[in-house]
Design an enzyme around this catalytic site. Structure first.
Site, short mmCIF file in Angstrom:
data_model
loop_
_atom_site.label_atom_id
_atom_site.label_comp_id
_atom_site.label_asym_id
_atom_site.label_seq_id
_atom_site.Cartn_x
_atom_site.Cartn_y
_atom_site.Cartn_z
N ASN A 10 0.86 -1.18 0.00
CA ASN A 10 0.00 0.00 0.00
C ASN A 10 0.90 1.23 0.00
O ASN A 10 1.52 1.56 1.01
CB ASN A 10 -0.90 0.00 1.24
CG ASN A 10 -1.74 1.25 1.36
OD1 ASN A 10 -1.90 2.01 0.40
ND2 ASN A 10 -2.29 1.48 2.54
N TRP A 11 0.95 1.91 -1.14
CA TRP A 11 1.85 3.06 -1.26
C TRP A 11 1.31 4.33 -0.61
O TRP A 11 2.01 5.33 -0.53
CB TRP A 11 2.16 3.31 -2.74
CG TRP A 11 3.34 2.52 -3.22
CD1 TRP A 11 3.70 1.26 -2.83
CD2 TRP A 11 4.32 2.94 -4.18
NE1 TRP A 11 4.83 0.86 -3.48
CE2 TRP A 11 5.25 1.87 -4.32
CE3 TRP A 11 4.51 4.08 -4.93
CZ2 TRP A 11 6.34 1.93 -5.17
CZ3 TRP A 11 5.60 4.15 -5.80
CH2 TRP A 11 6.50 3.08 -5.91
N LYS A 12 0.04 4.30 -0.19
CA LYS A 12 -0.57 5.46 0.46
C LYS A 12 -0.37 6.72 -0.40
O LYS A 12 -0.45 6.63 -1.63
CB LYS A 12 -0.04 5.62 1.88
CG LYS A 12 -0.24 4.35 2.71
CD LYS A 12 0.08 4.53 4.18
CE LYS A 12 -0.14 3.22 4.93
NZ LYS A 12 0.04 3.38 6.38
N HIS A 46 -9.46 1.26 5.08
CA HIS A 46 -8.21 1.41 5.82
C HIS A 46 -8.44 2.33 7.02
O HIS A 46 -9.21 3.29 6.94
CB HIS A 46 -7.12 1.99 4.91
CG HIS A 46 -5.75 1.89 5.48
ND1 HIS A 46 -5.28 2.75 6.45
CD2 HIS A 46 -4.74 1.01 5.24
CE1 HIS A 46 -4.04 2.41 6.77
NE2 HIS A 46 -3.69 1.36 6.06
N GLU A 74 -6.81 4.65 8.23
CA GLU A 74 -6.52 6.06 7.99
C GLU A 74 -7.70 6.75 7.31
O GLU A 74 -7.86 7.97 7.43
CB GLU A 74 -5.25 6.18 7.15
CG GLU A 74 -4.02 5.76 7.94
CD GLU A 74 -2.80 5.43 7.10
OE1 GLU A 74 -1.77 5.05 7.69
OE2 GLU A 74 -2.88 5.54 5.86
N GLU A 97 -5.30 -4.93 10.65
CA GLU A 97 -4.24 -3.98 10.95
C GLU A 97 -4.52 -3.29 12.28
O GLU A 97 -5.35 -2.37 12.33
CB GLU A 97 -4.14 -2.91 9.86
CG GLU A 97 -3.70 -3.43 8.50
CD GLU A 97 -3.33 -2.29 7.57
OE1 GLU A 97 -2.17 -2.24 7.13
OE2 GLU A 97 -4.20 -1.43 7.30
N GLY A 154 2.93 1.70 10.93
CA GLY A 154 4.01 2.67 10.79
C GLY A 154 4.80 2.96 12.06
O GLY A 154 5.66 3.84 12.06
N SER A 211 3.29 -2.59 10.32
CA SER A 211 4.75 -2.68 10.51
C SER A 211 5.34 -4.04 10.16
O SER A 211 6.35 -4.45 10.72
CB SER A 211 5.13 -2.28 11.94
OG SER A 211 4.83 -0.92 12.18
N GLY A 269 3.03 -1.40 4.22
CA GLY A 269 3.09 0.04 3.97
C GLY A 269 4.46 0.46 3.48
O GLY A 269 4.85 0.22 2.35
N GLY A 270 5.24 1.10 4.36
CA GLY A 270 6.52 1.68 3.97
C GLY A 270 7.49 0.71 3.35
O GLY A 270 8.28 1.09 2.47
#
Length: 255
Positions: free
Chosen positions: A15-17, A99, A101, A169, A175, A214, A235-236
């Site tokens: 997920n590149w957000k 999600h 967020e 999640e 993150g 994470s 994510g990251g």
């Protein structure tokens, strides 16, 4: 995603957000090329910003690319929104919905997410519905109740394993580098599986349940060894091939 032979393939989704411009197309290509080395046992995908989907799918027609959200309506007066049909038209074959967020930042309800998932399915997209609890909810002993309620209310009644996955999640782990104890992950994924089976029968047994929060190259093998962890929502660590590959390698070993 699961296949119909009864063997659950690992499913790893990046997920590149809100990251990525045209200058990152070369990195997306590197990720797709690297991912092909694991395709015998691992399904992989990237959920990109909507602005990159068309260019990325034109460059990489064989790689699975998706969106990060969609509107529940096909079209209309919804300024700034993207419909599932628009994602499909751009070349996406899946999308995230729900999600944390977006649940928090855009005040999305379970009913909203259920509507989005249904709309995405009608548009021919596979869907990953995200669920998870906050740290306050976990500390209050409400994590299971919160998450299972989200699953119950967010998942459409016609859901099936060939188009729907769940991503658990824990909000407090996204993150932060923190992850729940193995026993907590096992308990949550097991409870989600029980609910899916109770609701959808045999099909509920083969719906993928991903872990997000994470996951990285250092902990992916441990997490994917836990029962009912069928892959990861990353994510990251999905932003570069160098960080994404160790996760795919761990998934291949655990498949």
């Amino acid at each position: 995603m699961p296949n119909r032979s009864g063997i659950m393939r690992k499913f790893i989704v990046g997920n590149w957000k809100m990251n990525g411009t045209s200058s990152d197309l070369s990195e997306i290509e590197a990720i797709a090329t690297m991912s092909a080395n694991y395709k015998t046992s691992v399904d992989s995908a990237l959920c990109l910003p909507a602005t990159l989907i068309d260019r990325a799918t034109s460059l990489l027609p064989a790689f699975t690319l998706g969106g990060q959200d969609c509107h529940m309506q096909v079209s209309g007066a919804h300024t700034g929104c993207v419909s599932a049909a628009m994602l499909a038209d751009a070349g996406a074959t899946l999308t995230l919905v729900g999600h944390s967020e977006r649940r928090a930042g855009q005040n999305e309800s379970d009913a909203d997410i259920r509507g989005k998932a249904a709309a995405a399915h009608v548009a021919g997209l596979k869907v990953i519905i995200c669920v998870g609890e906050t740290l306050e909810e976990r500390d209050a002993g409400k994590a299971l109740d919160i998450v299972l309620d989200q699953v119950q209310k967010s998942v459409p009644d016609n859901a099936a394993s060939d188009w729907l996955s769940i991503a658990y999640e824990p909000v407090w782990a996204i993150g932060t580098g923190r992850i729940p104890e193995d026993s907590d992950v096992a308990e949550m994924h097991g409870a989600i599986r029980e609910q899916l089976v109770a609701r959808f029968g045999i099909d509920g047994e083969s719906m993928s349940i991903l872990y997000g929060g994470s996951m990285n190259g250092d902990n992916a093998a441990m997490l994917m060894a836990i029962p009912n962890v069928d892959g990861g929502l990353i994510g990251g660590a999905s932003l570069t091939a160098a960080k994404f590959e160790p996760i795919l390698a761990a998934a291949a070993k655990s498949a």
